[in-house]
Design an enzyme around this catalytic site. Sequence first.
Site, short mmCIF file in Angstrom:
data_model
loop_
_atom_site.label_atom_id
_atom_site.label_comp_id
_atom_site.label_asym_id
_atom_site.label_seq_id
_atom_site.Cartn_x
_atom_site.Cartn_y
_atom_site.Cartn_z
N MET A 89 -17.96 -38.92 26.54
CA MET A 89 -17.32 -37.64 26.22
C MET A 89 -15.81 -37.73 26.47
O MET A 89 -15.14 -36.70 26.59
CB MET A 89 -17.94 -36.51 27.05
N LEU A 145 -11.67 -40.91 29.90
CA LEU A 145 -12.22 -42.20 30.32
C LEU A 145 -11.62 -42.66 31.66
O LEU A 145 -10.44 -42.48 31.92
CB LEU A 145 -11.96 -43.26 29.24
N HIS A 182 -16.25 -45.81 32.72
CA HIS A 182 -16.36 -46.04 31.28
C HIS A 182 -15.81 -47.43 30.93
O HIS A 182 -16.38 -48.13 30.08
CB HIS A 182 -15.56 -45.00 30.50
N LYS A 236 -25.14 -44.01 36.59
CA LYS A 236 -24.74 -42.81 37.32
C LYS A 236 -25.53 -41.61 36.81
O LYS A 236 -25.97 -40.76 37.55
CB LYS A 236 -23.25 -42.55 37.17
N VAL A 247 -19.85 -47.21 38.93
CA VAL A 247 -18.56 -47.61 39.51
C VAL A 247 -18.10 -46.47 40.42
O VAL A 247 -18.19 -45.30 40.05
CB VAL A 247 -17.52 -47.87 38.39
N SER A 269 -16.23 -39.93 37.97
CA SER A 269 -16.70 -38.95 36.98
C SER A 269 -15.49 -38.25 36.42
O SER A 269 -14.51 -38.01 37.13
CB SER A 269 -17.62 -37.92 37.66
#
Length: 278
Positions: A27, A30, A34, A149, A176, A185
């Site tokens: 989404m 990043l 990601h 995650k 991560v 996040s």
Amino acid sequence: MKILRTIAATRRFRSQARGRVVLVPTMGALHAGHAALIRRARSLAGMAGSVVVSIFVNPTQFGPKEDLSRYPRPVSQDQTLCASLGADAIFHPPAGEMYRADFSTWVHEECVSGGLCGASRPGHFRGVTTVVLKLFTIVQPDVAVFGLKDFQQCAVIARMVRDLDLPVRLVFAPTVRERDGLALSSRNAFLAPEERAETPSLRRGLLAARAAFLAGEGSAAKLVRIVRGEISRSARVDYIEAVDSATLQPVRETKHGDTIALAAFFGRTRLIDNIQLR
Ligand code: AMP
């Protein structure tokens, strides 16, 4: 790197691609989590293959009171990162390209998506499975990479791929984290400094429960209590549950390979995390 804004352009890109096509659905906004997925995709695609990163803030997976409108959208930063990681294309459609005004067809997984986040976010996984199936049919990847995650999301998508015989291989990559244990996040940007300071308690709780499990504690209720005991009092726990990792059904007595998953609010920001008992 190509920026694909339409389904037609993406289909053309796909038909010209040689070698393996690897998709990383996101989404946007990043971060290093990601980036790890994109690097993994690059190595799975090899020199000859193509990495496609989709960036789409999918409206159908947000509830009416959730953070769709304030979800961060740093588009040019995201493009720079994707290019630096060797992505071949970004699929970044406007919402109207994915959902016509009279869109009315949904994919609904009925078992794995029911508990945990599915229980507190009604309709969320219906939005996820629907958009992921659309991304799979538009991009037609050989491989798709997702992050653990979002542990329940991985299980729901795995079930959809199995049940609908989708010709895609799924790869799940480890979480991560920040140095203090907080899972990266896009929503971490919403945290006020005093909320951010309390968030490592999630990971501390999960690590304490796993240590207790490895020392011989099997009772799910006791392990959940250990997690809860570590989590900062200022957080509002949504759920903490020990579940079977494949079915996501709650367990009373944990076994090797089960997962403890949780969600908690720090202020208005809802964070999730999980740990496998092994
Ligand atoms: P999102 O943009 O939040 O929808 O996430 C896109 C993909 O990145 C999903 O497969 C997530 O599970 C994955 N992801 C998000 N955060 C992390 C993280 N901290 N580590 C690894 N993967 C992540």
